[in-house]
Design a protein around this motif. Sequence first.
Motif, PDB file in Angstrom:
ATOM      1  N   ASP A 191       0.835  -1.212   0.000  1.00  0.00           N
ATOM      2  CA  ASP A 191       0.000   0.000   0.000  1.00  0.00           C
ATOM      3  C   ASP A 191       0.864   1.254   0.000  1.00  0.00           C
ATOM      4  OD1 ASP A 191      -2.331  -1.490  -0.027  1.00  0.00           O
ATOM      5  OD2 ASP A 191      -2.576  -1.440   2.159  1.00  0.00           O
ATOM      6  N   VAL A 192       1.947   1.209   0.748  1.00  0.00           N
ATOM      7  CA  VAL A 192       2.869   2.346   0.784  1.00  0.00           C
ATOM      8  C   VAL A 192       3.579   2.481  -0.560  1.00  0.00           C
ATOM      9  CG1 VAL A 192       4.914   3.323   1.901  1.00  0.00           C
ATOM     10  CG2 VAL A 192       3.181   2.137   3.274  1.00  0.00           C
ATOM     11  N   SER A 193       3.989   1.351  -1.122  1.00  0.00           N
ATOM     12  CA  SER A 193       4.628   1.368  -2.443  1.00  0.00           C
ATOM     13  C   SER A 193       3.718   2.013  -3.476  1.00  0.00           C
ATOM     14  CB  SER A 193       4.980  -0.058  -2.886  1.00  0.00           C
ATOM     15  OG  SER A 193       5.986  -0.608  -2.075  1.00  0.00           O
ATOM     16  N   TYR A 194       2.439   1.657  -3.403  1.00  0.00           N
ATOM     17  CA  TYR A 194       1.480   2.181  -4.368  1.00  0.00           C
ATOM     18  C   TYR A 194       1.301   3.695  -4.221  1.00  0.00           C
ATOM     19  CZ  TYR A 194      -2.650   2.127  -7.409  1.00  0.00           C
ATOM     20  OH  TYR A 194      -3.548   2.338  -8.424  1.00  0.00           O
ATOM     21  N   ILE A 236       4.541  -4.440 -12.103  1.00  0.00           N
ATOM     22  CA  ILE A 236       4.717  -5.895 -12.241  1.00  0.00           C
ATOM     23  C   ILE A 236       5.878  -6.406 -11.386  1.00  0.00           C
ATOM     24  CG2 ILE A 236       3.669  -5.883 -14.531  1.00  0.00           C
ATOM     25  CD1 ILE A 236       6.495  -6.314 -15.694  1.00  0.00           C
ATOM     26  N   LEU A 237       6.929  -5.614 -11.242  1.00  0.00           N
ATOM     27  CA  LEU A 237       8.054  -6.067 -10.425  1.00  0.00           C
ATOM     28  C   LEU A 237       7.681  -6.115  -8.951  1.00  0.00           C
ATOM     29  CD1 LEU A 237      11.138  -4.259 -12.038  1.00  0.00           C
ATOM     30  CD2 LEU A 237      10.288  -6.571 -12.479  1.00  0.00           C
ATOM     31  N   LEU A 238       6.878  -5.160  -8.506  1.00  0.00           N
ATOM     32  CA  LEU A 238       6.438  -5.120  -7.107  1.00  0.00           C
ATOM     33  C   LEU A 238       5.227  -6.012  -6.852  1.00  0.00           C
ATOM     34  CD1 LEU A 238       6.833  -1.268  -6.517  1.00  0.00           C
ATOM     35  CD2 LEU A 238       8.263  -3.074  -5.543  1.00  0.00           C
ATOM     36  N   GLU A 239       4.704  -6.586  -7.935  1.00  0.00           N
ATOM     37  CA  GLU A 239       3.552  -7.500  -7.859  1.00  0.00           C
ATOM     38  C   GLU A 239       2.373  -6.845  -7.148  1.00  0.00           C
ATOM     39  OE1 GLU A 239       5.066 -11.083  -6.057  1.00  0.00           O
ATOM     40  OE2 GLU A 239       6.065 -11.704  -7.904  1.00  0.00           O
ATOM     41  N   LEU A 240       2.079  -5.622  -7.553  1.00  0.00           N
ATOM     42  CA  LEU A 240       0.945  -4.897  -6.980  1.00  0.00           C
ATOM     43  C   LEU A 240      -0.358  -5.466  -7.533  1.00  0.00           C
ATOM     44  CD1 LEU A 240       2.296  -1.235  -7.130  1.00  0.00           C
ATOM     45  CD2 LEU A 240       2.436  -2.880  -5.251  1.00  0.00           C
ATOM     46  N   ASP A 241      -1.348  -5.591  -6.684  1.00  0.00           N
ATOM     47  CA  ASP A 241      -2.605  -6.233  -7.073  1.00  0.00           C
ATOM     48  C   ASP A 241      -3.441  -5.383  -8.017  1.00  0.00           C
ATOM     49  OD1 ASP A 241      -2.042  -8.450  -5.512  1.00  0.00           O
ATOM     50  OD2 ASP A 241      -2.971  -7.585  -3.723  1.00  0.00           O
ATOM     51  N   SER A 242      -3.381  -4.077  -7.840  1.00  0.00           N
ATOM     52  CA  SER A 242      -4.254  -3.203  -8.622  1.00  0.00           C
ATOM     53  C   SER A 242      -3.474  -1.998  -9.132  1.00  0.00           C
ATOM     54  CB  SER A 242      -5.437  -2.720  -7.775  1.00  0.00           C
ATOM     55  OG  SER A 242      -6.189  -1.750  -8.458  1.00  0.00           O
ATOM     56  N   ASP A 243      -3.820  -1.556 -10.333  1.00  0.00           N
ATOM     57  CA  ASP A 243      -3.246  -0.329 -10.876  1.00  0.00           C
ATOM     58  C   ASP A 243      -4.350   0.600 -11.381  1.00  0.00           C
ATOM     59  OD1 ASP A 243      -4.072  -1.747 -13.085  1.00  0.00           O
ATOM     60  OD2 ASP A 243      -2.235  -1.468 -14.236  1.00  0.00           O
ATOM     61  N   ASP A 244      -5.542   0.474 -10.803  1.00  0.00           N
ATOM     62  CA  ASP A 244      -6.718   1.199 -11.288  1.00  0.00           C
ATOM     63  C   ASP A 244      -6.496   2.707 -11.353  1.00  0.00           C
ATOM     64  OD1 ASP A 244      -7.993  -1.193 -11.530  1.00  0.00           O
ATOM     65  OD2 ASP A 244      -9.240  -0.983  -9.737  1.00  0.00           O
ATOM     66  N   ASN A 258      -1.390  -4.933 -19.238  1.00  0.00           N
ATOM     67  CA  ASN A 258      -2.389  -5.961 -19.574  1.00  0.00           C
ATOM     68  C   ASN A 258      -1.767  -7.073 -20.403  1.00  0.00           C
ATOM     69  OD1 ASN A 258      -4.348  -4.491 -18.226  1.00  0.00           O
ATOM     70  ND2 ASN A 258      -5.016  -3.401 -20.067  1.00  0.00           N
ATOM     71  N   PHE A 259      -0.882  -6.698 -21.329  1.00  0.00           N
ATOM     72  CA  PHE A 259      -0.190  -7.714 -22.129  1.00  0.00           C
ATOM     73  C   PHE A 259       0.643  -8.626 -21.240  1.00  0.00           C
ATOM     74  CE2 PHE A 259       3.650  -9.177 -24.272  1.00  0.00           C
ATOM     75  CZ  PHE A 259       3.130  -9.785 -25.408  1.00  0.00           C
ATOM     76  N   TYR A 260       1.385  -8.013 -20.298  1.00  0.00           N
ATOM     77  CA  TYR A 260       2.234  -8.788 -19.395  1.00  0.00           C
ATOM     78  C   TYR A 260       1.405  -9.786 -18.597  1.00  0.00           C
ATOM     79  CZ  TYR A 260       5.347 -10.011 -15.594  1.00  0.00           C
ATOM     80  OH  TYR A 260       6.095 -10.741 -14.693  1.00  0.00           O
ATOM     81  N   LYS A 261       0.292  -9.333 -18.065  1.00  0.00           N
ATOM     82  CA  LYS A 261      -0.528 -10.170 -17.190  1.00  0.00           C
ATOM     83  C   LYS A 261      -1.235 -11.312 -17.950  1.00  0.00           C
ATOM     84  CE  LYS A 261      -1.444  -6.652 -13.670  1.00  0.00           C
ATOM     85  NZ  LYS A 261      -2.474  -5.798 -13.017  1.00  0.00           N
ATOM     86  N   ASN A 262      -1.512 -11.081 -19.225  1.00  0.00           N
ATOM     87  CA  ASN A 262      -2.275 -12.071 -20.005  1.00  0.00           C
ATOM     88  C   ASN A 262      -1.412 -12.873 -20.973  1.00  0.00           C
ATOM     89  OD1 ASN A 262      -4.975 -11.377 -19.032  1.00  0.00           O
ATOM     90  ND2 ASN A 262      -4.652  -9.426 -20.066  1.00  0.00           N
ATOM     91  N   TYR A 263      -0.101 -12.659 -20.906  1.00  0.00           N
ATOM     92  CA  TYR A 263       0.795 -13.318 -21.854  1.00  0.00           C
ATOM     93  C   TYR A 263       0.826 -14.826 -21.645  1.00  0.00           C
ATOM     94  CZ  TYR A 263       5.071 -14.465 -24.389  1.00  0.00           C
ATOM     95  OH  TYR A 263       5.976 -15.012 -25.249  1.00  0.00           O
ATOM     96  N   GLN A 264       0.698 -15.564 -22.720  1.00  0.00           N
ATOM     97  CA  GLN A 264       0.760 -17.016 -22.676  1.00  0.00           C
ATOM     98  C   GLN A 264       2.083 -17.483 -23.277  1.00  0.00           C
ATOM     99  OE1 GLN A 264      -1.621 -18.965 -21.260  1.00  0.00           O
ATOM    100  NE2 GLN A 264      -2.629 -17.038 -20.673  1.00  0.00           N
TER     101      GLN A 264
END
Length: 264
Positions: A191-194, A236-244, A258-264
């Motif tokens: 939360d502080v990171s965000y 993505i490096l901090l693995e934050l849950d939300s970026d709204d 979004n590409f990073y999270k959905n990449y197969q």
Amino acid sequence: MDEEIYNSKCRQRYLSFNQYIKLKNETLETIELFKIQPTGVGKSLHERWLYSKAIVAENSFLLWRLEYTAGKNIDDLRKDFEHVISFYEQYASVLRTYHKDNNRSVFDLENVNEYCEYIGLISICYLLHLKSLIRRVATLVDGVERMNAGQDWLIEEFLSFGDLKRYDCESVLVPQPYLNLCEAFSAQDNDVSYLFLRKFLKNWYSELKATSWHDTHKSGQGYYGYWSFETACSVILLELDSDDELQQSVYYPKDLVNFYKNYQ
């Protein structure tokens, strides 16, 4: 790409279709010209080739950013990105031969333009799932014997996520605006990171007014896109849950996240 498709896909609205086509053609012509001939500036043929390699590398990255701004498919941009790194490596080779120094750095990290360019390259590698390129990007500054490693705390932090053995460092060479990003990585609570990340992105554009690309959209000349790739990479490096909240910023490349999270 025709105008209708461009208008539906363009990721930032500071660039008209006609401006995009003109800038794309000019940048492509510059790349193709200096791939095959040296510049007219320089005391020797080697020096003229050195400048031409620098021009090709820089313009290849500008073109990549322009195409991202214009809405090019990210799968295609992913294929293009290794060519950008290859052009920087060609420049590094000529630069190091010219100076007879295998550790000559391609980027001066004390220069705000070059710092932004370099951290952008690192960030895009992660966002495109091209982690295999991180070592090559690191070598552009480190040198063959890694004599230039450990100059900047934030750069070292970013590179360390690439499974590379990195170096302790206390300096932040471009503190404004990057100290807030350092705080985001130093915090022990997401939360502080965000909070620090939001502050960083909010001030990112205004605090980089010393860069050569700042406000280029107002003149209609040389605007390739304003993107804080490092903010997206931090998510993505901090693995934050939300970026709204970050997604509300025009400077946040949310499509890459979004590409990073959905990449197969």
